[in-house]
Scaffold this motif. Sequence first.
Motif, PDB file in Angstrom:
ATOM      1  N   ILE A 709      45.088  57.414  25.419  1.00 46.72           N
ATOM      2  CA  ILE A 709      44.181  57.174  26.455  1.00 46.72           C
ATOM      3  C   ILE A 709      42.743  57.457  25.833  1.00 46.72           C
ATOM      4  O   ILE A 709      42.405  58.325  25.422  1.00 46.72           O
ATOM      5  CB  ILE A 709      44.422  58.296  27.494  1.00 46.72           C
ATOM      6  CG1 ILE A 709      45.839  58.211  28.126  1.00 46.72           C
ATOM      7  CG2 ILE A 709      43.356  58.068  28.582  1.00 46.72           C
ATOM      8  CD1 ILE A 709      46.103  59.279  29.117  1.00 46.72           C
ATOM      9  N   VAL A 710      42.143  56.267  26.289  1.00 51.70           N
ATOM     10  CA  VAL A 710      40.607  56.176  25.789  1.00 51.70           C
ATOM     11  C   VAL A 710      39.721  55.929  27.081  1.00 51.70           C
ATOM     12  O   VAL A 710      39.902  55.291  27.959  1.00 51.70           O
ATOM     13  CB  VAL A 710      40.180  55.156  24.723  1.00 51.70           C
ATOM     14  CG1 VAL A 710      41.112  55.328  23.594  1.00 51.70           C
ATOM     15  CG2 VAL A 710      40.684  53.793  25.444  1.00 51.70           C
ATOM     16  N   PRO A 711      38.382  56.318  27.074  1.00 52.08           N
ATOM     17  CA  PRO A 711      37.411  56.020  28.020  1.00 52.08           C
ATOM     18  C   PRO A 711      36.816  54.806  27.515  1.00 52.08           C
ATOM     19  O   PRO A 711      36.596  54.433  26.605  1.00 52.08           O
ATOM     20  CB  PRO A 711      36.631  57.372  27.908  1.00 52.08           C
ATOM     21  CG  PRO A 711      36.416  57.746  26.601  1.00 52.08           C
ATOM     22  CD  PRO A 711      38.020  57.368  26.238  1.00 52.08           C
ATOM     23  N   THR A 712      36.621  54.077  28.603  1.00 56.44           N
ATOM     24  CA  THR A 712      35.878  52.943  28.665  1.00 56.44           C
ATOM     25  C   THR A 712      34.507  52.977  29.147  1.00 56.44           C
ATOM     26  O   THR A 712      34.482  53.392  30.515  1.00 56.44           O
ATOM     27  CB  THR A 712      36.300  51.467  28.846  1.00 56.44           C
ATOM     28  OG1 THR A 712      36.502  51.613  30.263  1.00 56.44           O
ATOM     29  CG2 THR A 712      37.787  51.545  28.038  1.00 56.44           C
ATOM     30  N   ALA A 713      33.329  52.699  28.259  1.00 56.72           N
ATOM     31  CA  ALA A 713      32.012  53.116  28.856  1.00 56.72           C
ATOM     32  C   ALA A 713      31.192  51.707  28.983  1.00 56.72           C
ATOM     33  O   ALA A 713      31.193  51.082  28.070  1.00 56.72           O
ATOM     34  CB  ALA A 713      31.263  54.230  27.993  1.00 56.72           C
ATOM     35  N   THR A 714      30.700  51.479  30.092  1.00 58.23           N
ATOM     36  CA  THR A 714      29.464  50.359  30.217  1.00 58.23           C
ATOM     37  C   THR A 714      28.189  50.953  30.884  1.00 58.23           C
ATOM     38  O   THR A 714      28.104  52.103  31.443  1.00 58.23           O
ATOM     39  CB  THR A 714      30.207  49.305  30.972  1.00 58.23           C
ATOM     40  OG1 THR A 714      30.594  49.825  32.431  1.00 58.23           O
ATOM     41  CG2 THR A 714      31.276  48.814  30.347  1.00 58.23           C
ATOM     42  N   THR A 715      27.240  50.188  30.884  1.00 59.34           N
ATOM     43  CA  THR A 715      25.999  50.647  31.551  1.00 59.34           C
ATOM     44  C   THR A 715      25.721  49.607  32.573  1.00 59.34           C
ATOM     45  O   THR A 715      25.504  48.406  32.398  1.00 59.34           O
ATOM     46  CB  THR A 715      24.770  50.829  30.580  1.00 59.34           C
ATOM     47  OG1 THR A 715      25.104  51.712  29.496  1.00 59.34           O
ATOM     48  CG2 THR A 715      23.689  51.073  31.107  1.00 59.34           C
ATOM     49  N   GLN A 716      25.422  50.295  33.741  1.00 65.86           N
ATOM     50  CA  GLN A 716      25.067  49.139  34.909  1.00 65.86           C
ATOM     51  C   GLN A 716      24.032  49.699  35.430  1.00 65.86           C
ATOM     52  O   GLN A 716      23.610  50.864  35.338  1.00 65.86           O
ATOM     53  CB  GLN A 716      26.348  49.154  35.747  1.00 65.86           C
ATOM     54  CG  GLN A 716      27.596  48.314  35.363  1.00 65.86           C
ATOM     55  CD  GLN A 716      28.461  48.492  36.283  1.00 65.86           C
ATOM     56  OE1 GLN A 716      28.458  48.161  37.256  1.00 65.86           O
ATOM     57  NE2 GLN A 716      29.808  48.636  35.786  1.00 65.86           N
ATOM     58  N   VAL A 717      23.359  48.704  36.222  1.00 66.37           N
ATOM     59  CA  VAL A 717      22.046  49.199  37.226  1.00 66.37           C
ATOM     60  C   VAL A 717      22.365  48.963  38.624  1.00 66.37           C
ATOM     61  O   VAL A 717      23.049  47.885  38.835  1.00 66.37           O
ATOM     62  CB  VAL A 717      20.862  48.407  36.997  1.00 66.37           C
ATOM     63  CG1 VAL A 717      19.707  48.717  37.879  1.00 66.37           C
ATOM     64  CG2 VAL A 717      20.357  48.569  35.487  1.00 66.37           C
ATOM     65  N   PHE A 718      22.477  50.289  39.403  1.00 66.79           N
ATOM     66  CA  PHE A 718      23.014  50.072  40.821  1.00 66.79           C
ATOM     67  C   PHE A 718      21.704  50.106  41.625  1.00 66.79           C
ATOM     68  O   PHE A 718      20.636  50.546  41.256  1.00 66.79           O
ATOM     69  CB  PHE A 718      23.711  51.176  41.179  1.00 66.79           C
ATOM     70  CG  PHE A 718      25.200  51.373  40.353  1.00 66.79           C
ATOM     71  CD1 PHE A 718      26.420  50.547  40.926  1.00 66.79           C
ATOM     72  CD2 PHE A 718      25.373  52.151  39.152  1.00 66.79           C
ATOM     73  CE1 PHE A 718      27.480  50.517  39.881  1.00 66.79           C
ATOM     74  CE2 PHE A 718      26.374  52.140  38.632  1.00 66.79           C
ATOM     75  CZ  PHE A 718      27.538  51.496  39.001  1.00 66.79           C
ATOM     76  N   PRO A 719      21.845  49.226  43.058  1.00 66.93           N
ATOM     77  CA  PRO A 719      20.909  49.479  43.917  1.00 66.93           C
ATOM     78  C   PRO A 719      20.684  50.773  44.378  1.00 66.93           C
ATOM     79  O   PRO A 719      21.842  51.469  44.669  1.00 66.93           O
ATOM     80  CB  PRO A 719      21.487  48.358  45.119  1.00 66.93           C
ATOM     81  CG  PRO A 719      22.795  48.432  44.699  1.00 66.93           C
ATOM     82  CD  PRO A 719      23.029  48.570  43.486  1.00 66.93           C
ATOM     83  N   ASN A 720      19.404  51.301  44.619  1.00 62.78           N
ATOM     84  CA  ASN A 720      19.042  52.630  45.071  1.00 62.78           C
ATOM     85  C   ASN A 720      19.311  52.729  46.477  1.00 62.78           C
ATOM     86  O   ASN A 720      18.412  53.236  47.235  1.00 62.78           O
ATOM     87  CB  ASN A 720      17.681  52.857  44.410  1.00 62.78           C
ATOM     88  CG  ASN A 720      17.469  54.362  44.733  1.00 62.78           C
ATOM     89  OD1 ASN A 720      18.388  55.190  45.034  1.00 62.78           O
ATOM     90  ND2 ASN A 720      16.164  54.856  44.507  1.00 62.78           N
ATOM     91  N   THR A 721      20.380  52.364  46.911  1.00 61.47           N
ATOM     92  CA  THR A 721      20.847  52.518  48.356  1.00 61.47           C
ATOM     93  C   THR A 721      22.086  52.735  48.519  1.00 61.47           C
ATOM     94  O   THR A 721      23.032  52.846  47.510  1.00 61.47           O
ATOM     95  CB  THR A 721      20.572  51.129  48.915  1.00 61.47           C
ATOM     96  OG1 THR A 721      21.365  50.209  48.471  1.00 61.47           O
ATOM     97  CG2 THR A 721      19.093  50.669  49.050  1.00 61.47           C
TER      98      THR A 721
END
Length: 894
Positions: A709-721
């Motif tokens: 089992i491995v974690p998969t990490a990504t980076t995202q920008v979410f709306p501040n709402t």
Amino acid sequence: MSIKNIALAASSLFFVSGFTVEAPAAEANASTIGLENPNPVLHLASANALANTAAAEDTEETGGDRSIRAMDEIVVQGQRTSHTLARTAEKDAENIVSVMTYDEIRKLPIVNSADAVRIIPGVQVETDTGEGRFVNIRGLDSDLNSTTFGGVRLPPTDVTTSPYGGSRAVSFDAIPAEMIGAATVTKTNRPEQEAEALGGTIEITPKTVPMTGKPYFADVKLGSGVETLRQTHIKDLALTAGGRFGAKGGDYTPFSALGIFSYYEDRRGVDDLEEAYTDMQTAGVPDRAQVTWDQRYYRQHKKRHVYGAELGYSPDADNKWYLRYYDFGIVQDYNRNELQFNLSGNPTVNPDGSFSDTATAQKDYRSTSETFDTRVAQIGGSNDLEKVKLDYFVAHTQGSYDKPFDQIPVWASSGTSTVTYNNQNSNFPSITVNSGANPYDIASYGNLSQFGNSTQKSVTRDWSSKLNIAIPTRLTTYPTEELKFGLGARVREFDQNVTTYTATALPSIPLSTATPGGPLAYYDGHYQMGPLISAAAVSTAFANGAGFANDPVIDAANGARASYNVTEDVYAGYGQYQFGFGKLGIFSGLRVESTREKFNAFAVNDQNVIQPVSSAHNYTDFLPSLQTRYEFTPSIVGRAIYSSTIARPGYNQQSPSLNINLPANLVSQGNSDIRPTHSHNIDLSIENYLQNGGVVSFGLFYKDLHDYIVPTATTQVFPNTGIFAGFTGPVKVITFKNLPKSRTMGYELDAEYRFAQLPGWWNGFGTSFNWTGISSRIEERPGEFTSLPSTAKNTGNATLFYEIPHVLDLRIGANYIARSLFAIGGSSATDIYSEARTSLDFGSRYFITDVFSVYLNAKNLTNTPLKYTEGSRGRPNQREFYRETIQLGVLLNF
């Protein structure tokens, strides 16, 4: 004394759980270890310890006559130190184990059990705030290992900080070293041990009553010291006391009692710098372009405790019962002051390699309190019925994490700044404000702009029981031939409840009212923080409630995402047969474990409607093993072993709900279809046991992993709402998956030598060294292979010591961990790595009398930082350091 006389003496002495060692009257103390029946490996060593003691009258060999190994549950009286006894346990075990005794642990500035076991070959420690926290074995992370105390499985205390989302890791910083009698790392499991030990099992054996011939004893520690970064003081208090009583008209004492208490308090500081990158592939954006620059100044206050008691009763040498209760853990209060620069992420590249960009600043703090606590209650015993031997226990454990508040107020700068930053020096990157608003001046900030608070209560409750039945057999000539089988059960329930509060309206609190002091330079004077923020102004206003408002629907939804309940029942049975021919010992068996699991959580949609969700998993595992041991000579042992183990998915890894962690800038979601990981293990070793507890050994290991089992990490920008209200800038998003095939392989080298043959005072010198090399492989992305997360290719320890028994002990120890993958990103450029580190510790003890001694220790002499990078070493994203810790005090042994 002959072997026969020792055996006769043993029949008149007792301690409740196995055997213990009696030192001479001058050196007897409470740290003498007792080796418990729940730990089958150490229990075996009692027989050979008997042989060693007898043989010591005629020879210096640590090996003994193998015919003695068939004897069992012997109380030994002799001159052998507990370190030599630990070596004997390693030698005589049918499987591969490493043992560290409390007497060895206390010779270095070790406070918690993680820093104790990191000295053992094959062990790597994940650190946090300057001390060990999670323990990895042979490159497999702490979620994949088992931790037991007196044979009872310990529960996790905080599933959210488990390093890879497995939520099964035990926080070893919450286990004080003062409660350890011995720590044993089992690297090849026996069928009678729980199979959930992909890397291995760490058994913490409690302290026991020493058979000193005295009716009562006491071991007292009174210490202090200083944390040099903030010049704060340490309190270090410990007491272990007990004895034997209830003589029936003679010297025989059927009752034994022991009590233990320790308290360690420090106020460690942490200086931290964190950088986040754009991680954009857009043309013209350099790979070192940043989106945030965070300066973090921590003040921590930790109070670590243990108290416990054990009562034993044995009407005769063949029947023994005990009752045990322990409570141990940590209370941690800390305050984090932060100055954050939010950059545009599209800088101008200057000729010297630096970057110029625009930035808005914010100042904030985080004030929180956390309690990690574990309770263990156990009742058990053993009976020798001549043809059948029984041992058994029933236990209840509880691991809890309580965070009653977690407040984060934020003040935003009213203007924009132009800054220049240069991160070519990854240890001390620079930032300069060229023009615009001054982020170090409180006049540049307006009123309170954001406020959040959260609470968390997590509790793991276990009921467990075990019955072992051993039948001595004589089908072969092997002296310890035995058929053994047993049953076990563990019933677990985990509850986590989270509440969140995000302010939608705020009172007018200017930053000036929350910054009572003047400007501060930190990080060895490299950076300016401006005035530090005090928690009192906002926390008092929030407690009064005036001016604050929130959206209860959104907050309830956020809390529901992180709240869930898990029930997990494991029922096990095993059979094993130990036999052999001459110098060859064969140990084979099969363990069967049936798992029944149900997961209840909440799903929340974009309209914040909460719906209960659940998933269930039922499966059965058959886990065979075959372990062989061959004595080439009385001191040289070879082993060839096959074993099989599993690792069940963690709670967070299976959670079907979306978990939003605003303080950590993290979003995670489990995978309800995740499967357990299985491993087929091959081990080969050759070991030469030397005089005076020395050793030279070399071993190879291979683990064939399925469904890792491995974690998969990504980076995202979410709306501040909506459900993502409160997030600004890039947010780390984590989920989990199974990899069909992966593997790890490596070697372990261990050597220790004491120069006892040298003349005069020179014979006090000694040295030890161990080194572990690991090669691992997983397919982290399609067609792209890398090492397993948390697998350092090399780890090592080296110690130089000088010992004159009951006069002087001096030692200096070094620990090295190579660079390792910490988290898998969306590409190789965004993988997170923990950088290599070397630390150096010093320990000393001087005996004024046999009863009274003093110690002076120094930890982290090299001021080793904890450093993380993204993709390459040239992209640092976190570096924190703590400076040295000095400890001093007195030890009293009655």
